[in-house]
Write a protein that holds these residues in place. Structure first.
Motif, PDB file in Angstrom:
ATOM      1  N   ARG A  85       0.850  -1.188   0.000  1.00  0.00           N
ATOM      2  CA  ARG A  85       0.000   0.000   0.000  1.00  0.00           C
ATOM      3  C   ARG A  85       0.885   1.237   0.000  1.00  0.00           C
ATOM      4  NH1 ARG A  85      -2.876  -1.643   5.266  1.00  0.00           N
ATOM      5  NH2 ARG A  85      -2.081  -3.742   4.920  1.00  0.00           N
ATOM      6  N   HIS A  86       0.335   2.308  -0.480  1.00  0.00           N
ATOM      7  CA  HIS A  86       1.124   3.543  -0.530  1.00  0.00           C
ATOM      8  C   HIS A  86       1.418   4.060   0.870  1.00  0.00           C
ATOM      9  CE1 HIS A  86       1.638   4.226  -4.739  1.00  0.00           C
ATOM     10  NE2 HIS A  86       0.350   4.067  -4.967  1.00  0.00           N
ATOM     11  N   GLY A  87       2.566   4.683   0.996  1.00  0.00           N
ATOM     12  CA  GLY A  87       3.004   5.272   2.245  1.00  0.00           C
ATOM     13  C   GLY A  87       4.255   6.077   1.992  1.00  0.00           C
ATOM     14  N   GLN A  98       5.617  -4.784  -3.716  1.00  0.00           N
ATOM     15  CA  GLN A  98       6.142  -3.704  -4.569  1.00  0.00           C
ATOM     16  C   GLN A  98       5.440  -3.565  -5.924  1.00  0.00           C
ATOM     17  OE1 GLN A  98      10.412  -2.859  -4.426  1.00  0.00           O
ATOM     18  NE2 GLN A  98      10.678  -4.645  -3.105  1.00  0.00           N
ATOM     19  N   GLU A  99       4.161  -3.905  -5.977  1.00  0.00           N
ATOM     20  CA  GLU A  99       3.423  -3.689  -7.232  1.00  0.00           C
ATOM     21  C   GLU A  99       3.319  -2.207  -7.550  1.00  0.00           C
ATOM     22  OE1 GLU A  99      -0.066  -3.012  -9.853  1.00  0.00           O
ATOM     23  OE2 GLU A  99       0.253  -2.305  -7.800  1.00  0.00           O
ATOM     24  N   GLU A 100       3.102  -1.392  -6.530  1.00  0.00           N
ATOM     25  CA  GLU A 100       2.958   0.055  -6.760  1.00  0.00           C
ATOM     26  C   GLU A 100       4.267   0.679  -7.239  1.00  0.00           C
ATOM     27  OE1 GLU A 100       0.208   1.313  -6.924  1.00  0.00           O
ATOM     28  OE2 GLU A 100      -1.186   0.402  -5.498  1.00  0.00           O
ATOM     29  N   ALA A 101       5.375  -0.019  -7.065  1.00  0.00           N
ATOM     30  CA  ALA A 101       6.667   0.443  -7.581  1.00  0.00           C
ATOM     31  C   ALA A 101       7.007  -0.208  -8.916  1.00  0.00           C
ATOM     32  CB  ALA A 101       7.771   0.153  -6.560  1.00  0.00           C
ATOM     33  N   GLY A 102       6.074  -1.010  -9.449  1.00  0.00           N
ATOM     34  CA  GLY A 102       6.291  -1.654 -10.742  1.00  0.00           C
ATOM     35  C   GLY A 102       7.246  -2.827 -10.698  1.00  0.00           C
ATOM     36  N   ARG A 103       7.412  -3.476  -9.535  1.00  0.00           N
ATOM     37  CA  ARG A 103       8.402  -4.540  -9.407  1.00  0.00           C
ATOM     38  C   ARG A 103       7.811  -5.913  -9.093  1.00  0.00           C
ATOM     39  NH1 ARG A 103      13.637  -2.942  -9.218  1.00  0.00           N
ATOM     40  NH2 ARG A 103      14.076  -0.720  -8.933  1.00  0.00           N
ATOM     41  N   SER A 104       6.548  -6.001  -8.753  1.00  0.00           N
ATOM     42  CA  SER A 104       5.992  -7.266  -8.270  1.00  0.00           C
ATOM     43  C   SER A 104       6.072  -8.378  -9.304  1.00  0.00           C
ATOM     44  CB  SER A 104       4.536  -7.069  -7.840  1.00  0.00           C
ATOM     45  OG  SER A 104       3.741  -6.647  -8.940  1.00  0.00           O
ATOM     46  N   TRP A 105       5.913  -8.036 -10.575  1.00  0.00           N
ATOM     47  CA  TRP A 105       5.920  -9.051 -11.617  1.00  0.00           C
ATOM     48  C   TRP A 105       7.259  -9.790 -11.681  1.00  0.00           C
ATOM     49  CZ3 TRP A 105       9.528  -8.835 -15.512  1.00  0.00           C
ATOM     50  CH2 TRP A 105      10.184  -7.615 -15.685  1.00  0.00           C
ATOM     51  N   ARG A 106       8.330  -9.129 -11.284  1.00  0.00           N
ATOM     52  CA  ARG A 106       9.650  -9.762 -11.313  1.00  0.00           C
ATOM     53  C   ARG A 106       9.701 -10.936 -10.326  1.00  0.00           C
ATOM     54  NH1 ARG A 106      13.479  -5.617 -13.323  1.00  0.00           N
ATOM     55  NH2 ARG A 106      12.345  -3.672 -13.581  1.00  0.00           N
ATOM     56  N   TYR A 107       9.169 -10.719  -9.129  1.00  0.00           N
ATOM     57  CA  TYR A 107       9.148 -11.776  -8.127  1.00  0.00           C
ATOM     58  C   TYR A 107       8.253 -12.932  -8.578  1.00  0.00           C
ATOM     59  CZ  TYR A 107      10.892  -7.864  -5.327  1.00  0.00           C
ATOM     60  OH  TYR A 107      11.620  -6.794  -4.858  1.00  0.00           O
ATOM     61  N   LEU A 108       7.128 -12.591  -9.149  1.00  0.00           N
ATOM     62  CA  LEU A 108       6.179 -13.595  -9.619  1.00  0.00           C
ATOM     63  C   LEU A 108       6.772 -14.419 -10.757  1.00  0.00           C
ATOM     64  CD1 LEU A 108       3.335 -14.399  -8.825  1.00  0.00           C
ATOM     65  CD2 LEU A 108       2.458 -12.709 -10.456  1.00  0.00           C
ATOM     66  N   LEU A 109       7.410 -13.746 -11.701  1.00  0.00           N
ATOM     67  CA  LEU A 109       8.000 -14.446 -12.839  1.00  0.00           C
ATOM     68  C   LEU A 109       9.130 -15.376 -12.395  1.00  0.00           C
ATOM     69  CD1 LEU A 109       8.227 -14.993 -15.826  1.00  0.00           C
ATOM     70  CD2 LEU A 109       9.571 -12.891 -16.079  1.00  0.00           C
TER      71      LEU A 109
END
Length: 353
Positions: free
Chosen positions: A66-68, A199-210
Motif C-alpha cells: 500500500r502507498h506510504g 512492490q506492485e505500486e513500484a512496478g516490481r511485483s511481476w519480477r518476483y512472480l516471474l
C-alpha cells in the motif's frame, strides 16, 4: 451482505501496515491468517505463495503493498513507491505517475505512523503538515509533525480508518481488499494457488512472480490477477459491478480466459465492463477536444505477460472503486460480493451464505 468472518479478516489486515518496499511485517500477518485457514504457505523474496490440495487448479495473484512514505534523511520523507521503484525505472505509462500531481493535494493532515519494516514494531505517530513535488528529485516530499526522531529507511504508513457499511467498504483499499478476499477463499475451501506480491505500486511485483514461475511453474501458466480499479465518481464506478480488461499498456491478455470471466459474469447476472474500452472511449473524446489521452494503465498482469516470453499469461478481475490512492477509496458491497462469487465459481467452491 459480506459475512462477519470476512469483515473481521479485512479489519485485521487493514490495520497491519504494508508500505511499498517494507512489506515484511505484513507477510508475517498474512502467513498466520493463511495457515489458520489450512493453506500451505511458502515465503520467497517478494512473494508469499499459499497453496491448497490442488495447486494447479486455479492460480490467483494479489499485490499486498500500500502507498506510504519512507524516511530518506533527518525529518525528510518521500513517497515510498517512487523511492522503491526508482523514478527513472518507471515507464511513463502507469496511472500512479499520472496521479502524482493530484496526490499532492490529497494527503493534507493525514495521520501517519512509523514502524519497523521486519517486525512491524510501532515507532511513533504523527501527521502530514505539507506535501509538494521536488523539481530536482521528481518525487513527492512530505513534511511531517511528530516523527522527527525516526531514521532513514523507516517506513511510515497511513493510519487505517476502515469503514464497512451495508452499502460500501471504505479506507485504504488498494490493495488490502482483494488480498483479504484471497485469504477468505481458503476459509471457503479454495484448493488452488494464491500469490501475494510485494512492490506492485513500484512496478516490481511481476519480477518476483516471474521468478517463481521460472523455477516452479509448468511449460505454460495461466493466472488471474485481482485488484481494485479506479473510477472518477460513484455513479461511474457503479454503472457496472465488476471490471475486466482485454489488455493494459504493456500487453494483450489471454482472450479465452477473459471471455470465460465475461461468460461467468453473464451467467451469474453480474454486470461488467472492460476498463481498456472505457479508457479508449474517454481518449476519443479527449483527442476530439485537443487534449492529451490517458494511459491504459500498467498492471502486474501486463508486465509479466510482456516479460515472460509466453511462460505466463492470463487476465485480470477488478473491483471498481472511487477515491483512488487515498484513505477514502471506496468499493460497493455489491461489487465485493460479486467478486467473491465469481472467484468461487471459477474455483468450484460454494460461497458463504
Amino acid at each position: 451482505m459480506l459475512s462477519q468472518s470476512f469483515r473481521d479478516l479485512l479489519t485485521i489486515l487493514a490495520r497491519a501496515p504494508s508500505v511499498v518496499g517494507a512489506e515484511h511485517s505484513f507477510f508475517r500477518v498474512l502467513q498466520r491468517a493463511l495457515e489458520e485457514r489450512g493453506a500451505d504457505v511458502k515465503w520467497y523474496e517478494g512473494v508469499l505463495v499459499a497453496q491448497g490440495k490442488r495447486p494447479h487448479s486455479l492460480m490467483l495473484s494479489a499485490h499486498i503493498d500500500r502507498h506510504g512514505l519512507i524516511c530518506t534523511g533527518p525529518n525528510e520523507f518521500q513517497y515510498a513507491a517512487f523511492v522503491s521503484g526508482g523514478r527513472s525505472d518507471l515507464l511513463g505509462n502507469s496511472v500512479s505517475e499520472e496521479l502524482m500531481q493530484l496526490i499532492v493535494d490529497r494527503m493534507g493532515d493525514e495521520k501517519v505512523f512509523a514502524y519497523e519494516p521486519w517486525s512491524g514494531m510501532y515507532r511513533g505517530r504523527g501527521s502530514i503538515r505539507q506535501t509538494y513535488v521536488c523539481p530536482h528529485r521528481n518525487n513527492l516530499i512530505f513534511e511531517l509533525e511528530g516523527l522527527e526522531h525516526v531514521v532513514a529507511g523507516t517506513p511510515v504508513a497511513f493510519q487505517d480508518d476502515l469503514r464497512i457499511t451495508d452499502d460500501s467498504v471504505t479506507g485504504q483499499m488498494d490493495n488490502v481488499l482483494t488480498a483479504a478476499i484471497l485469504v477468505y477463499l481458503f476459509e471457503l475451501g479454495f484448493e488452488g494457488t494464491a500469490f501475494f506480491t510485494a512492490q506492485e505500486e513500484a512496478g516490481r511485483s511481476w519480477r518476483y512472480l516471474l521468478e517463481w514461475f521460472r523455477r516452479f511453474g509448468g511449460s505454460t501458466n495461466q493466472l488471474v490477477v485481482v485488484d481494485t480499479s479506479p473510477f472518477p465518481d460513484v455513479p461511474t464506478a457503479r454503472e457496472h459491478t465488476l471490471t475486466l480488461r482485454h489488455r493494459d499498456a504493456n500487453a494483450g491478455f489471454n482472450k479465452e480466459l477473459t471471455q470465460q470471466l465475461a461468460e461467468t459474469c453473464e451467467r451469474m447476472g453480474i454486470s461488467y465492463q472492460y476498463k481498456d474500452s472505457y479508457i479508449k472511449a474517454q481518449n476519443a473524446e479527449l483527442e476530439a477536444q485537443g487534449e492529451a489521452p490517458k494511459s491504459l494503465g500498467s498492471t502486474e498482469m501486463g508486465r509479466i505477460i510482456s516479460a515472460s516470453g509466453g511462460l505466463v499469461d492470463g487476465t485480470t478481475l477488478q473491483i471498481p472503486t472511487t477515491g483512488y490512492h487515498t484513505m477514502d477509496e471506496s468499493a460497493s458491497v455489491v461489487a465485493c460480493e460479486a467478486f467473491i462469487d465469481v472467484l468461487c465459481d471459477l474455483a468450484g467452491i460454494q460461497p458463504d451464505e
